[in-house]
Design a protein around this motif. Structure first.
Motif, mmCIF file in Angstrom:
data_model
loop_
_atom_site.group_PDB
_atom_site.id
_atom_site.type_symbol
_atom_site.label_atom_id
_atom_site.label_comp_id
_atom_site.label_asym_id
_atom_site.label_seq_id
_atom_site.Cartn_x
_atom_site.Cartn_y
_atom_site.Cartn_z
ATOM 1 N N PHE A 88 -12.263 45.851 35.957
ATOM 2 C CA PHE A 88 -11.881 44.491 36.377
ATOM 3 C C PHE A 88 -11.933 43.552 35.177
ATOM 4 O O PHE A 88 -12.897 43.559 34.404
ATOM 5 N N ARG A 89 -10.884 42.737 35.031
ATOM 6 C CA ARG A 89 -10.851 41.729 33.979
ATOM 7 C C ARG A 89 -10.521 40.372 34.595
ATOM 8 O O ARG A 89 -9.679 40.270 35.477
ATOM 9 N N TYR A 90 -11.203 39.345 34.102
ATOM 10 C CA TYR A 90 -11.004 37.992 34.611
ATOM 11 C C TYR A 90 -9.737 37.383 34.031
ATOM 12 O O TYR A 90 -9.396 37.617 32.875
ATOM 13 N N LYS B 19 -18.201 42.331 38.875
ATOM 14 C CA LYS B 19 -19.192 42.744 37.873
ATOM 15 C C LYS B 19 -19.405 44.252 37.883
ATOM 16 O O LYS B 19 -19.679 44.858 36.844
ATOM 17 N N GLU B 20 -19.301 44.883 39.045
ATOM 18 C CA GLU B 20 -19.551 46.315 39.170
ATOM 19 C C GLU B 20 -18.368 47.156 38.694
ATOM 20 O O GLU B 20 -18.554 48.264 38.187
ATOM 21 N N ALA C 272 -26.090 34.602 41.556
ATOM 22 C CA ALA C 272 -26.406 34.869 40.153
ATOM 23 C C ALA C 272 -25.172 34.927 39.274
ATOM 24 O O ALA C 272 -25.256 35.325 38.114
ATOM 25 N N ASP C 273 -24.029 34.515 39.813
ATOM 26 C CA ASP C 273 -22.773 34.613 39.067
ATOM 27 C C ASP C 273 -22.446 33.273 38.406
ATOM 28 O O ASP C 273 -22.128 32.290 39.091
ATOM 29 N N PRO C 274 -22.487 33.201 37.063
ATOM 30 C CA PRO C 274 -22.219 31.925 36.375
ATOM 31 C C PRO C 274 -20.842 31.341 36.687
ATOM 32 O O PRO C 274 -20.684 30.125 36.768
ATOM 33 N N GLN C 275 -19.827 32.212 36.848
ATOM 34 C CA GLN C 275 -18.480 31.684 37.091
ATOM 35 C C GLN C 275 -18.422 30.885 38.379
ATOM 36 O O GLN C 275 -17.743 29.847 38.459
#
Length: 521
Positions: free
Chosen positions: A517-519, A512-513, A296-299
């Motif tokens: 956290f930053r991308y 996501k949790e 379910a992760d778009p990335q």
């Protein structure tokens, strides 16, 4: 190995790292540390448990620059050699095509194309258990096992069917190598430091191309009627791979905590240093929830599409570059030598992009930049007159710039995916995407399109363009996702409430949790 680049660093990572290390000093000084919650202890990262159990280790006096150099010279060379040999083993089928394997095994029409695809079909199927086996059994044991199994296929082939089956059988082990090596770097380096290390070991692909050309040229002088030149080449590569596999078992540790060549203070300093990644070190608990989050992760879907697009060109180069060069009118021996400059392009692309990411952090821009030579190369291969052999060779060489794009994709995935199960599955997914592209690549070569293979060349150009477009979309997604996290965190609690809490760095949370956290992009 990369001291000047490492010393520069980016200020953001440095500041965050200092906060994490400060948190470590306060949170792990006592066995009764309040950051350890008994009910969740089994799901905490093994690194956190190690720091808690070795809270008396004096790590503040460790010179991190010297420690990084020590790790570089211990880890990076063997990873580089592993990747060189796995690529040489993969590319020997390319050289065997001009050494008489088609005639000796009665491979006709599209049989050789199917052999190239069978290689990666097995690669794809074996991705399913890859992540879990790496997590459960230890990376060094898995990597050793892979290299030993790769070597086992290179001994006795008497038919095209045997070649197809043995290619699939050995490759059923190989897919674990790429994600296994990929998962190693975050154990020892911060996100910005990982890119140049990825570039160094992935440049082994280029060295593999050069070495493969030399090996092919050398073994083409074998004239034994009962033991063909390409068979001798297979045996030689198999033995070399087996020896390196045995060495890997003794050189590479499963994790920094088990590295006998690091002292206890050095291990503690390293673990605190890389904690800023928020991606953990080792946790053998498989969490189905994290595995399902991958779907379910778009990335990850965008990374998958990007990898498939770019890997179509890889499939073309890996299986058919020697055939294309020979079709320009060169002898088999000259073909082997003329394929070697492709390796130089691969090495240059990987290193330029890897160190460029270290300096600028613009992963998406570097990926797009590396797609441009691939598009130009595909155009030259498609539309350059047959009489212009220099232009056609330039096209083949330029396509090899895709090595730089794959360097970015693998490092990008490891930097932006957190949670042990999710990371293992994601690494396997990206490696599987690589195999899908490599399945498609050889299938674009059909006998009816010989000798110029226009559809295949156009596929190279168009898929490179598609990869560049997806990279730009991915950049937009990461900017949006980080903005959403910032807004949500500002409303709920604010960054300050958990910035000094070391436990959240090791709590096996997914990207996501984890609210902090930053991308990177």
């Amino acid at each position: 190995m990369t001291n000047a680049s490492d010393a520069a660093g980016d200020e953001k990572t440095k500041t965050a790292n200092e906060k994490a290390m400060a948190g470590s000093e306060t949170d792990t000084t006592s066995p009764a540390s309040p950051t350890v919650r008994t009910e969740h202890e089994d799901d905490l990262d093994d690194a956190f448990k190690y720091l808690h159990d070795h809270s008396n280790a004096e790590s503040t006096s460790i010179d991190l620059a010297a420690l990084r150099r020590k790790i570089d010279w211990r880890i990076v060379p063997i990873m580089f050699v592993c990747y060189v040999l796995q690529f040489v083993d993969k590319v020997v089928i390319n050289y065997a095509a001009v050494m008489g394997i088609n005639k000796d095994l009665a491979l006709t029409k599209n049989n050789f194309t199917n052999v190239g695809s069978a290689f990666f079909i097995a690669y794809l199927i074996a991705e399913v258990p890859t992540g879990e086996s790496t997590s459960s059994h230890g990376a060094n044991k898995v990597l050793t096992h892979i290299l030993q199994d790769i070597s086992s296929r290179n001994f006795h082939l008497e038919s095209g069917w045997a070649l197809t089956c043995l290619s699939g059988e050995s490759v059923a082990q190989r897919p674990q190598e790429q994600p296994t090596i990929t998962l190693f770097s975050p154990h020892y380096y911060t996100k910005s430091e990982q890119a140049p290390r990825f570039a160094i070991w992935y440049s082994g692909l280029g060295f593999g191309q050069i070495i493969g050309g030399l090996i092919s040229f050398a073994f083409q002088h074998v004239t034994n009627k009962h033991f063909k030149s390409w068979q001798a080449m297979f045996v030689f590569v198999g033995i070399a791979t087996s020896l390196v596999g045995m060495a890997t078992f003794f050189i590479l540790p499963d994790s920094p905590m088990k590295a006998k060549w690091l002292s206890e203070p050095e291990k503690a300093a390293l673990l605190k240093y890389v904690s800023i990644n928020q991606t953990g070190i080792q946790n053998k608990n498989f969490k189905m929830r994290q595995a399902l989050e991958v779907l379910a992760d778009p990335q990850l879907w965008l990374l998958t599409i990007c990898t498939i697009c770019i890997s179509v060109s890889s499939g073309v180069i890996t299986t058919y570059s020697a055939t294309l060069i020979q079709s320009f009118g060169f002898t088999p021996k000259r073909t082997a030598l003329l394929n070697m400059p492709s390796g130089l392009v691969s090495i240059a692309a990987a290193l330029i992009v890897g160190f460029g990411v270290r300096k600028s952090e613009s992963r998406w821009a570097w990926l797009v930049l590396c797609c441009i030579p691939g598009m130009i190369g595909g155009g030259l291969m498609s539309f350059m007159p047959a009489s212009n052999r220099a232009g056609l060779l330039a096209g083949i060489y330029l396509v090899n710039a895709i090595t730089g794009t794959l360097t970015v994709i693998y490092q990008w995935t490891m930097a932006n995916v957190s949670g042990h199960t999710k990371r293992s599955v994601a690494a396997a997914l990206i490696a599987g995407s690589f195999s899908i592209g490599n399945i498609i690549g050889p299938q674009t070569f059909q006998a009816r399109d010989a000798p110029r293979y226009y559809p295949a060349n156009i596929a190279v150009m168009s898929t490179q363009a598609g990869g560049a477009v997806v990279a730009i979309v991915l950049f937009g997604y990461y900017v949006w996702a980080n903005n959403q996290k910032d807004k949500r965190q500002a409303v709920e609690e604010g960054l300050s409430s958990s910035a000094g809490n070391e436990k959240i760095l090791w709590e096996n949370l997914t990207d996501k949790e984890n609210p902090n956290f930053r991308y990177v992009y």
